[in-house]
Design a protein around this motif. Structure first.
Motif, PDB file in Angstrom:
ATOM      1  N   LYS A 269       0.858  -1.184   0.000  1.00 51.07           N
ATOM      2  CA  LYS A 269       0.000   0.000   0.000  1.00 51.07           C
ATOM      3  C   LYS A 269       0.897   1.237   0.000  1.00 51.07           C
ATOM      4  O   LYS A 269       1.141   1.851   1.030  1.00 51.07           O
ATOM      5  N   GLN A 270       1.397   1.589  -1.193  1.00 49.25           N
ATOM      6  CA  GLN A 270       2.311   2.716  -1.309  1.00 49.25           C
ATOM      7  C   GLN A 270       2.134   3.351  -2.680  1.00 49.25           C
ATOM      8  O   GLN A 270       1.532   2.777  -3.587  1.00 49.25           O
ATOM      9  N   LEU A 271       2.689   4.540  -2.836  1.00 46.05           N
ATOM     10  CA  LEU A 271       2.517   5.317  -4.058  1.00 46.05           C
ATOM     11  C   LEU A 271       3.095   4.617  -5.276  1.00 46.05           C
ATOM     12  O   LEU A 271       2.535   4.696  -6.374  1.00 46.05           O
TER      13      LEU A 271
ATOM     14  N   ASP B 242      -2.650  -6.024   3.744  1.00 50.33           N
ATOM     15  CA  ASP B 242      -3.766  -6.221   4.674  1.00 50.33           C
ATOM     16  C   ASP B 242      -4.659  -7.376   4.254  1.00 50.33           C
ATOM     17  O   ASP B 242      -5.709  -7.595   4.861  1.00 50.33           O
ATOM     18  N   LYS B 243      -4.260  -8.092   3.203  1.00 52.52           N
ATOM     19  CA  LYS B 243      -5.001  -9.241   2.652  1.00 52.52           C
ATOM     20  C   LYS B 243      -6.343  -8.827   2.049  1.00 52.52           C
ATOM     21  O   LYS B 243      -7.274  -9.628   1.990  1.00 52.52           O
ATOM     22  N   ASN B 244      -6.426  -7.600   1.581  1.00 48.78           N
ATOM     23  CA  ASN B 244      -7.589  -7.150   0.821  1.00 48.78           C
ATOM     24  C   ASN B 244      -7.292  -7.270  -0.666  1.00 48.78           C
ATOM     25  O   ASN B 244      -6.142  -7.189  -1.094  1.00 48.78           O
ATOM     26  N   VAL B 245      -8.340  -7.458  -1.459  1.00 49.26           N
ATOM     27  CA  VAL B 245      -8.181  -7.614  -2.898  1.00 49.26           C
ATOM     28  C   VAL B 245      -7.890  -6.250  -3.520  1.00 49.26           C
ATOM     29  O   VAL B 245      -8.568  -5.264  -3.215  1.00 49.26           O
TER      30      VAL B 245
ATOM     31  N   GLY C 102      -3.488   0.509  -2.773  1.00 47.16           N
ATOM     32  CA  GLY C 102      -2.304   0.096  -3.526  1.00 47.16           C
ATOM     33  C   GLY C 102      -2.584  -0.311  -4.951  1.00 47.16           C
ATOM     34  O   GLY C 102      -1.689  -0.829  -5.628  1.00 47.16           O
ATOM     35  N   CYS C 103      -3.804  -0.073  -5.438  1.00 46.16           N
ATOM     36  CA  CYS C 103      -4.124  -0.473  -6.814  1.00 46.16           C
ATOM     37  C   CYS C 103      -3.558   0.529  -7.815  1.00 46.16           C
ATOM     38  O   CYS C 103      -3.260   1.676  -7.467  1.00 46.16           O
ATOM     39  N   LEU C 104      -3.417   0.084  -9.053  1.00 46.31           N
ATOM     40  CA  LEU C 104      -2.977   0.955 -10.128  1.00 46.31           C
ATOM     41  C   LEU C 104      -3.989   2.083 -10.326  1.00 46.31           C
ATOM     42  O   LEU C 104      -5.194   1.853 -10.321  1.00 46.31           O
ATOM     43  N   ASN C 105      -3.475   3.285 -10.502  1.00 50.42           N
ATOM     44  CA  ASN C 105      -4.335   4.428 -10.801  1.00 50.42           C
ATOM     45  C   ASN C 105      -4.681   4.378 -12.286  1.00 50.42           C
ATOM     46  O   ASN C 105      -4.171   5.152 -13.094  1.00 50.42           O
ATOM     47  N   GLY C 106      -5.561   3.445 -12.635  1.00 46.84           N
ATOM     48  CA  GLY C 106      -5.812   3.108 -14.020  1.00 46.84           C
ATOM     49  C   GLY C 106      -6.574   4.173 -14.794  1.00 46.84           C
ATOM     50  O   GLY C 106      -7.510   4.781 -14.273  1.00 46.84           O
ATOM     51  N   VAL C 107      -6.198   4.344 -16.059  1.00 48.38           N
ATOM     52  CA  VAL C 107      -6.903   5.281 -16.934  1.00 48.38           C
ATOM     53  C   VAL C 107      -8.303   4.780 -17.231  1.00 48.38           C
ATOM     54  O   VAL C 107      -9.270   5.548 -17.193  1.00 48.38           O
TER      55      VAL C 107
ATOM     56  N   GLY D  64     -13.372   1.820  -2.162  1.00 56.57           N
ATOM     57  CA  GLY D  64     -13.153   1.390  -0.782  1.00 56.57           C
ATOM     58  C   GLY D  64     -12.310   0.144  -0.676  1.00 56.57           C
ATOM     59  O   GLY D  64     -11.252   0.030  -1.307  1.00 56.57           O
ATOM     60  N   VAL D  65     -12.786  -0.801   0.112  1.00 51.58           N
ATOM     61  CA  VAL D  65     -12.045  -2.021   0.411  1.00 51.58           C
ATOM     62  C   VAL D  65     -12.856  -3.226  -0.042  1.00 51.58           C
ATOM     63  O   VAL D  65     -14.073  -3.283   0.153  1.00 51.58           O
ATOM     64  N   ILE D  66     -12.182  -4.190  -0.674  1.00 49.77           N
ATOM     65  CA  ILE D  66     -12.807  -5.466  -1.054  1.00 49.77           C
ATOM     66  C   ILE D  66     -12.030  -6.580  -0.378  1.00 49.77           C
ATOM     67  O   ILE D  66     -10.821  -6.723  -0.579  1.00 49.77           O
ATOM     68  N   SER D  67     -12.708  -7.363   0.426  1.00 47.39           N
ATOM     69  CA  SER D  67     -12.070  -8.508   1.071  1.00 47.39           C
ATOM     70  C   SER D  67     -12.304  -9.755   0.213  1.00 47.39           C
ATOM     71  O   SER D  67     -13.240  -9.792  -0.598  1.00 47.39           O
ATOM     72  N   PRO D  68     -11.488 -10.788   0.380  1.00 47.82           N
ATOM     73  CA  PRO D  68     -11.729 -12.029  -0.358  1.00 47.82           C
ATOM     74  C   PRO D  68     -13.119 -12.611  -0.091  1.00 47.82           C
ATOM     75  O   PRO D  68     -13.710 -13.243  -0.975  1.00 47.82           O
TER      76      PRO D  68
END
Length: 276
Positions: free
Chosen positions: A140-142, A175-178, A202-207, A227-231
Motif C-alpha cells: 500500500k504505497q505510491l 492487509d489481505k484485501n483484494v 495500492g491499486c494501479l491508478n488506471g486510466v 473502498g475495500v474489497i475482502s476475499p
C-alpha cells in the motif's frame, strides 16, 4: 518500426547492457490504444506519465509536451501502418550510468506499436475464471499506483494462472484485501453498489478505471464506492469485472464455486463505446 528518442528505426534499438531499465527496473511506461488515428484518453495517460516520472524523480525533458508525445506516437503508428487500431507502449527510462544511485536523472524513451484487429471495445461473453494469487503481495504505497518496468509480481502471477488453467488472478495487499487483477483494475457489483479498491489500497491508478467510475456514476440506482474489497466479498458479489485500456471491460464469470452475471458490464461497455 520503433521510435527511439524521436527517431523511427527499422529494427530494435541498440540498447546497451548498462541500460538502467534492464539492470534495475528504472523505468515507467504507459499502455495506450489508438482508434482511427486518435489516441484514446490521451490527456489522462499524459498526466499519469508526468506524475509517474516525478514520483521516481526522473528529469522531465522540456519537449515532453502532450502535443509532442501525441505526434511521436502517431508517427510511429503510421510507420507501422496500424494507425487505424493499435496498441502502444511508451516506455521512459533513466539514461545509463551509476548503480542504485544514477549518474544522471536524464531519460530516454522508446515507443512500440502493434496492430489490433478490432477497434471498438467488444463484449467478451466467454468463460473467465480467476482465483487469488497469494505468493506475493502488493504494498500500500505510491509506487504501486504507477506503471514501472519492475513487474515481477505480474509475471509470476501470470505463470501461476497458466499453471492452474485460470484466465486471470487477483492480487492482495499487505492487509489481505483484494487490490486488482494481473492486467487491470477490479470492479465488484454487490446489490446496487459498484465497488472498486481505492488508490490508498495500492491499486494501479488506471486510466480505464477513471473512465468506468465516471460512466457508472451516470447510471441510475447504482452507487459507486471506492473502498475495500475482502476475499470474502468476492463470494457474495453479483458481478466482477476487470478494466484496462486495451480490452475495456473483461467480465469475470467464475471465482472458485461462485458464478457471476454480466448485466452491468454490458451496459458500461455500451457507454464506453459511445465515447469513442
Amino acid at each position: 518500426m520503433i521510435n527511439y528518442n524521436g527517431e523511427i528505426l527499422s529494427s530494435e534499438a541498440n540498447l546497451s547492457n548498462s541500460n538502467r531499465s534492464f539492470l534495475y527496473g528504472d523505468g515507467v511506461f504507459e499502455t495506450l490504444k489508438i482508434v482511427n488515428n486518435k489516441i484514446l484518453f490521451l490527456e489522462d495517460h499524459y498526466f499519469r506519465l508526468m506524475a509517474s516520472m516525478r514520483i521516481v524523480r526522473m528529469q522531465i525533458p522540456n519537449n515532453f509536451t502532450l502535443e509532442y508525445i501525441e505526434q511521436q506516437i502517431l508517427n510511429t503508428a503510421i510507420a507501422n501502418d496500424c494507425n487505424k487500431s493499435a496498441r502502444v507502449r511508451f516506455t521512459v527510462f533513466r539514461n545509463d550510468g551509476g548503480y542504485y544511485l544514477p549518474e544522471s536523472r536524464a531519460v530516454s524513451y522508446l515507443i512500440q506499436v502493434s496492430s489490433l484487429e478490432i477497434a471498438r471495445y467488444s463484449f467478451i461473453n466467454a468463460y473467465y475464471e480467476v482465483d487469488l494469487y497469494k505468493d506475493f503481495f502488493i504494498s500500500k504505497q505510491l509506487l504501486s499506483t504507477i506503471k514501472t518496468t519492475s513487474k515481477m509480481i505480474n509475471i509470476t502471477g501470470s505463470i501461476f494462472a497458466k499453471e492452474n488453467n485460470l484466465q486471470n488472478c487477483l492480487f492482495l495487499n499487505n492487509d489481505k484485501n483484494v487490490v486488482e487483477a494481473l492486467n487491470g483494475n477490479l470492479f465488484m457489483l454487490m446489490g446496487n453498489q459498484l465497488i472498486t479498491p481505492s488508490i490508498e489500497e495500492g491499486c494501479l491508478n488506471g486510466v480505464m478505471r477513471k473512465q468506468i467510475l465516471k460512466l457508472a456514476k451516470q447510471i441510475e440506482n447504482v452507487e459507486v464506492v471506492e473502498g475495500v474489497i475482502s476475499p470474502f466479498d468476492l463470494q457474495k458479489a453479483d458481478e466482477l469485472f476487470i478494466t484496462n485500456v486495451i480490452v475495456g471491460i473483461q467480465p469475470i464469470t467464475k471465482y472458485r464455486k461462485k458464478e457471476y452475471k454480466t448485466d452491468l458490464s454490458k451496459i458500461l461497455l455500451d457507454s464506453l463505446n459511445s465515447l469513442i
